[in-house]
Design an enzyme around this catalytic site. Sequence first.
Site, short mmCIF file in Angstrom:
data_model
loop_
_atom_site.label_atom_id
_atom_site.label_comp_id
_atom_site.label_asym_id
_atom_site.label_seq_id
_atom_site.Cartn_x
_atom_site.Cartn_y
_atom_site.Cartn_z
N ASP A 196 44.10 36.73 37.32
CA ASP A 196 42.67 36.53 37.53
C ASP A 196 42.54 35.47 38.64
O ASP A 196 43.52 34.88 39.08
CB ASP A 196 41.95 36.12 36.25
C1 BGC Z 1 36.78 37.14 36.77
C2 BGC Z 1 37.33 38.55 36.85
C3 BGC Z 1 36.97 39.14 38.19
C4 BGC Z 1 37.53 38.26 39.27
C5 BGC Z 1 37.30 38.80 40.67
C6 BGC Z 1 37.16 36.31 37.97
O1 BGC Z 1 36.48 35.11 37.98
O2 BGC Z 1 37.23 36.55 35.58
O3 BGC Z 1 36.85 39.32 35.81
O4 BGC Z 1 37.48 40.44 38.27
O5 BGC Z 1 36.92 36.99 39.18
O6 BGC Z 1 35.98 38.75 41.02
#
Ligand code: BGC
Length: 756
Positions: free
Chosen positions: A290
Amino acid sequence: MLKKLLLSALLAPILSHGVLAQNQTQSEIAMKIESLLSKMTLEEKIGQLNQYTARWEMTGPAPTGSSEQELLEEIKNGKVGSMLNVTGAEATMKAQKLAVENTRLGIPLIFGYDVIHGYKTMFPIPLATASSWDPSAAELSAHVAAVEAAASGIQWTFAPMVDISRDARWGRVMEGAGEDPYLGTKMATAQVRGFQGNNLSADNTIAACAKHFAAYGFVEAGRDYNTVDISEYTLQNVVLPPFKAAVDAGVATLMNSFNVIGGIPSTANPHLLRDILKGEWGFDGFVVSDWNSIGEIKNHGVAPDLKEAARLAIIAGSDMDMEGYAYLPFLKQLVEEGLVDEALIDDAARRVLRVKFELGLFDDPYKYSKLDEKGLILNEENLKAAREVAKKSIVLLKNENNLLPLKKAGQKIAVIGDLADDKDSPIGSWRAQAITGSAVSLLEGIENAVEDQSSVVFERGPVFISNEPQFTQHLQYNETDPSGIEEAVELAKEMDVVVLALGENCFQTGEGRSQTDITLKGYQQELLEAVCEVNKNVVVVLMNGRPLVINWMAEHVPAIVEAWHLGSEAGNAIADVLFGDYNPAGKLTVSFPRSVGQCPIYYNHFSTGRAADTGTVFWSHYTDESNDPLFPFGYGLSYTTFDYSDLNLSAGEITADQKLKVSVVVKNTGVFDGEEVVQLYVQDLYGSIARPVKELKGFEKIFLKAGESKTVEFELGAADLAFFGVDKTWKAEPGNFNLWVGTNSQSGLKGAFKLK
Ligand code: BGC
């Protein structure tokens, strides 16, 4: 019938790609990967594991790494394998050219984006879609999103979020399917199918990403990014099943979660990633971190520096580094120092390349950027599909004296509330490329539906949010200026019926939007009480992304329609329900608490040692609130009524090889045709570990004409009763079981059987 035709027409393109076509190329793909890998330098392999965000759209804290110019140079030098947040055919084409035409081996980038519930045509938020209890609705939503995203150069979505969550305080409740692992598996499978179809290389499919692996929905106190400390039993029996279902459905990628479990950051957890996911489950796609979750291993206090974080993450099995700036600077050094085996880099690069090959990017790296962006996006067919799914997602919570459905003529309707003419909130959080303010508002939907628009009058009431709602900022609720209540009351006095929109702004839920107070904010409660005082025919339309505490409303308001954030066609879909063009059939997939103090609250809890009221204080309860939710899991009404009878079990006992057949007769006893979600729950009376008081094991959505009856059948076998027990294996343990078939998790006809 029309609905069925629409659904099959929309799904036809994905169903027509045979699985065979893809299987035939698997061995060829493997050969191509090996041949390519053999030509790649260590740096080039590491480049494939590096993902940057575009500098112009950020879905996390601002990057600390390279400037835009430096980033472009890095792409040209083969140091970037993927980008996120680059959207549009033109932009993706441009970025792709940098990689394909400048790098030594011309390996294409893969563009990822959060296409969560639509790309430009917005579907209901996932929590709402789950309330349809209709996996084909979830599949359709994902499919249309894939078609639109693919036409805009996106090849990979960071969805579905399959996190089970039991806590309404957590803002990301809106992004998942709710509190139940069984329903969660059905929705996960459907969404993966919708995004990916049967052939990733088709023009209308994109790679999916099951997230967040794992247990992110169990953050303590519902506070986003917080600690998770759950048992292995909960992990296995509750958290992992939807991920396993996604893997079985062929999901191309998974995303790590931000949290620790038992002190181990998920991004650095070899048990999760290597033993379970890539070992036991045989997952051959790749795992993306993530946003900076590799860097955050340091913040968790499990690595002293970024280099060690990179080492832990790659060893654990995190293949791609999203915005962590950890793999690119340190992996080579770690290999050279003998701290990371180069075979791990090969394995990770192989996984990334496989997905790129499967997407057909090596055949034509620009294929997604050449589609008919205009014709495929936000077209009439997609909007129609969005309205269909939105209708199905609505849950009727209360309808005293059949106040609903309303009449399209001959009734004076007051539409009240700031959310009623809000054309933006219904789009919901995680809105990809939705056009701001493009949803059909509730007011517009009602005006579209009635015969004479002059019978509808709008009063805003107090302004709800006093700053400009934005993705990255905190909302400011209006708590100082009640003006508007008086006008609303005056209008309510004169009208036959009031439709009052209340709930949450779309940016009240979503990532980083945890709340300790989940009652109505601003002046909404005051407005509600004032309006109810002067008009007895109040229909509340709730727009929200999480369960809310609405005790007063549930007691005093005759009709409540849970409409969530329903997407582009929200107002029309709600009007379909309000005026009876569609008979609501949605059911909650999350328990609604009576007080935030009950959170986490979920139907499939364990018994406790002191579950029964002893008449003293010494039992498991609150002294100031009941244990029960206000509305339970599986709950939802219809304009008609259903009667359940003739529960029949094919046997009193079954062996592990036999199936129990369960049947029940459901009759539509009202005057409207309608759909009912028939739910099957089971209780394993005792096991090697404590077993939940009830677990959903099957459901079927049926349509019954008024007066019609139907026999609904389920089958249960040992596999359905299996759980991860004290010996750390999955199996059903012999013993006695209770079973219920009914309309929600708190009611049903009861039976019993034994597994020998
Ligand atoms: C979130 C993810 C997301 C990623 C990219 C993160 O902060 O937890 O779910 O896919 O950002 O935007």
